[in-house]
Design a protein around this motif. Sequence first.
Motif, PDB file in Angstrom:
ATOM      1  N   LEU A 227      -0.423   9.761   1.290  1.00  0.00           N
ATOM      2  CA  LEU A 227      -0.078   8.520   1.987  1.00  0.00           C
ATOM      3  C   LEU A 227      -0.854   7.494   2.011  1.00  0.00           C
ATOM      4  CD1 LEU A 227       2.398  10.371   4.710  1.00  0.00           C
ATOM      5  CD2 LEU A 227       3.150   9.320   2.587  1.00  0.00           C
ATOM      6  N   PHE A 228      -2.161   7.843   2.139  1.00  0.00           N
ATOM      7  CA  PHE A 228      -3.148   6.833   2.251  1.00  0.00           C
ATOM      8  C   PHE A 228      -3.885   6.580   1.057  1.00  0.00           C
ATOM      9  CE2 PHE A 228      -4.181   8.823   6.421  1.00  0.00           C
ATOM     10  CZ  PHE A 228      -4.536   7.622   7.124  1.00  0.00           C
ATOM     11  N   ALA A 229      -3.223   6.761  -0.402  1.00  0.00           N
ATOM     12  CA  ALA A 229      -4.052   6.861  -1.052  1.00  0.00           C
ATOM     13  C   ALA A 229      -2.704   5.277  -1.399  1.00  0.00           C
ATOM     14  CB  ALA A 229      -3.886   7.229  -2.167  1.00  0.00           C
ATOM     15  N   PHE A 230      -1.631   5.585  -1.036  1.00  0.00           N
ATOM     16  CA  PHE A 230      -0.548   4.702  -1.332  1.00  0.00           C
ATOM     17  C   PHE A 230      -0.590   3.283  -0.767  1.00  0.00           C
ATOM     18  CE2 PHE A 230       2.071   7.734  -4.351  1.00  0.00           C
ATOM     19  CZ  PHE A 230       2.629   7.183  -4.637  1.00  0.00           C
ATOM     20  N   PHE A 231      -0.932   3.917   0.368  1.00  0.00           N
ATOM     21  CA  PHE A 231      -1.133   2.016   1.130  1.00  0.00           C
ATOM     22  C   PHE A 231      -2.092   1.726   0.564  1.00  0.00           C
ATOM     23  CE2 PHE A 231       1.361   5.207   4.807  1.00  0.00           C
ATOM     24  CZ  PHE A 231       2.335   4.104   4.612  1.00  0.00           C
ATOM     25  N   PHE A 232      -3.594   1.796   0.369  1.00  0.00           N
ATOM     26  CA  PHE A 232      -4.903   0.698  -0.044  1.00  0.00           C
ATOM     27  C   PHE A 232      -4.056   0.846  -0.936  1.00  0.00           C
ATOM     28  CE2 PHE A 232      -7.569   4.438   2.537  1.00  0.00           C
ATOM     29  CZ  PHE A 232      -7.437   3.272   3.714  1.00  0.00           C
ATOM     30  N   VAL A 233      -3.051   1.004  -2.146  1.00  0.00           N
ATOM     31  CA  VAL A 233      -3.820   0.387  -3.184  1.00  0.00           C
ATOM     32  C   VAL A 233      -2.767  -0.226  -3.331  1.00  0.00           C
ATOM     33  CG1 VAL A 233      -2.254   0.784  -5.836  1.00  0.00           C
ATOM     34  CG2 VAL A 233      -4.339   2.751  -4.221  1.00  0.00           C
ATOM     35  N   GLY A 234      -0.779  -0.175  -2.099  1.00  0.00           N
ATOM     36  CA  GLY A 234       0.072  -1.379  -1.835  1.00  0.00           C
ATOM     37  C   GLY A 234      -0.867  -2.868  -0.903  1.00  0.00           C
TER      38      GLY A 234
ATOM     39  N   TYR B 153       5.547  -4.194  -3.076  1.00  0.00           N
ATOM     40  CA  TYR B 153       6.597  -3.398  -2.869  1.00  0.00           C
ATOM     41  C   TYR B 153       6.664  -2.753  -3.222  1.00  0.00           C
ATOM     42  CZ  TYR B 153      10.710  -2.611   0.639  1.00  0.00           C
ATOM     43  OH  TYR B 153      12.115  -2.463   1.364  1.00  0.00           O
ATOM     44  N   ALA B 154       7.138  -1.928  -4.204  1.00  0.00           N
ATOM     45  CA  ALA B 154       6.989  -0.891  -4.246  1.00  0.00           C
ATOM     46  C   ALA B 154       6.134   0.122  -4.212  1.00  0.00           C
ATOM     47  CB  ALA B 154       7.313  -0.999  -6.056  1.00  0.00           C
ATOM     48  N   THR B 155       5.202  -0.224  -4.120  1.00  0.00           N
ATOM     49  CA  THR B 155       3.946   0.784  -3.950  1.00  0.00           C
ATOM     50  C   THR B 155       3.760   0.803  -2.451  1.00  0.00           C
ATOM     51  OG1 THR B 155       2.731  -0.603  -5.480  1.00  0.00           O
ATOM     52  CG2 THR B 155       1.381   0.931  -4.130  1.00  0.00           C
ATOM     53  N   LEU B 156       4.008   0.278  -1.747  1.00  0.00           N
ATOM     54  CA  LEU B 156       4.843   0.434  -0.457  1.00  0.00           C
ATOM     55  C   LEU B 156       5.675   1.695   0.285  1.00  0.00           C
ATOM     56  CD1 LEU B 156       3.363  -3.374   0.963  1.00  0.00           C
ATOM     57  CD2 LEU B 156       1.922  -0.885   0.822  1.00  0.00           C
ATOM     58  N   LEU B 157       6.724   0.892  -0.535  1.00  0.00           N
ATOM     59  CA  LEU B 157       7.284   2.039  -0.513  1.00  0.00           C
ATOM     60  C   LEU B 157       7.863   3.735  -1.045  1.00  0.00           C
ATOM     61  CD1 LEU B 157      10.676   1.138   0.399  1.00  0.00           C
ATOM     62  CD2 LEU B 157      11.211   1.295  -1.437  1.00  0.00           C
ATOM     63  N   VAL B 158       6.624   3.726  -1.717  1.00  0.00           N
ATOM     64  CA  VAL B 158       7.051   5.535  -2.077  1.00  0.00           C
ATOM     65  C   VAL B 158       6.625   5.904  -1.215  1.00  0.00           C
ATOM     66  CG1 VAL B 158       5.397   6.731  -3.505  1.00  0.00           C
ATOM     67  CG2 VAL B 158       5.976   4.907  -4.823  1.00  0.00           C
ATOM     68  N   PRO B 159       5.190   5.449  -0.238  1.00  0.00           N
ATOM     69  CA  PRO B 159       4.819   6.266   1.125  1.00  0.00           C
ATOM     70  C   PRO B 159       6.042   6.523   1.706  1.00  0.00           C
ATOM     71  CG  PRO B 159       3.711   4.854   0.624  1.00  0.00           C
ATOM     72  CD  PRO B 159       3.744   5.028  -0.129  1.00  0.00           C
ATOM     73  N   GLN B 160       6.868   5.437   2.051  1.00  0.00           N
ATOM     74  CA  GLN B 160       8.128   5.095   3.138  1.00  0.00           C
ATOM     75  C   GLN B 160       9.214   6.550   2.789  1.00  0.00           C
ATOM     76  OE1 GLN B 160       9.744   2.257   3.784  1.00  0.00           O
ATOM     77  NE2 GLN B 160      11.883   2.926   4.671  1.00  0.00           N
TER      78      GLN B 160
END
Length: 310
Positions: free
Chosen positions: A291-298, A232-239
């Motif tokens: 943004l794409f990097a964080f989404f892919f890692v998440g 959740y933290a990984t997907l929350l960072v780009p937000q």
Amino acid sequence: MSLNPDPDTADRLLAAQAAADVKGRSLWKDARQRFMRNRAAVAGLVALVLICIFAFFGGFLAQYEPDYVDFSLIGANASQGVPSFETGHYFGTDSSGRDLYARTVQGTRISLLVGIVGAGVAVIVGTLYGAIAGYTGGRTDGAMMRSVDILMSVPYMFVLILMLVIFGRSILMLFIGIGLISWLDMSRIARGQTLTIKGKEFVEAAVATGVRPMTIILRHIVPNLLGLVIVYATLLVPQMIITESFISFLGLGIQEPNTSLGALISNGASNMQYGVIWQLAFPLFFFVITLFAFFFVGDGLRDALDPKDR
């Protein structure tokens, strides 16, 4: 007495020996192997590492300070500040004659810090709040979660803008404001998982031995939420980065002489009519890649830590 064991005993001994020879894999080792097989997630992780290197060490390659003004490249001569290695302006200059490379490094660093710190605050507050509510149960749980429902009904952006206007437009207030408003979703997720975990045998054993409820929450409940929290933290960072960029785009976020990717994109978009494309292109490139990097890692972490897939 015969020294040879019966066939059933021999089979059991062989099975036990085979099981002993097999090396067990831990949860994190298995998740790491699954993550490394996800090419998009690995590519996102590599891109994220490169962006962090650029944000925190790219300033050593800059020929100018972020607030240095080249007075020969402002006003009518702003379009002449094109990207050039000869002049030391690798990304060109902005409309105020400042080096865009140095400001992009600074903006990327601040945007990453806002995203990471904001997500960290949201995850810590939301996880503890949801775990306490879920473990306590009863009227306490009902009151705590109804409070979350009421807070979620308030417009998120309105509260953040109101906080920045009342308490001042500083980086610290932006960190606190974004983090303390974003924990609501995390609290509901943590509560739902806690309701499942608190019925497990190890929690019942801790209760039977007289361990205090807060100790059970911190030592038994929260560690078992770690996989979910990481995802959740990984997907929350780009937000968080998008929120900060939007606030800065409106002029309520990072203030001069500091800057962020949102502020740089806003300045670049306002100068597009003069043909200075580089003022928008470089900040927008790092914004999109981050943004794409964080989404892919998440997504990769979610697939690696999903117990159903495992």
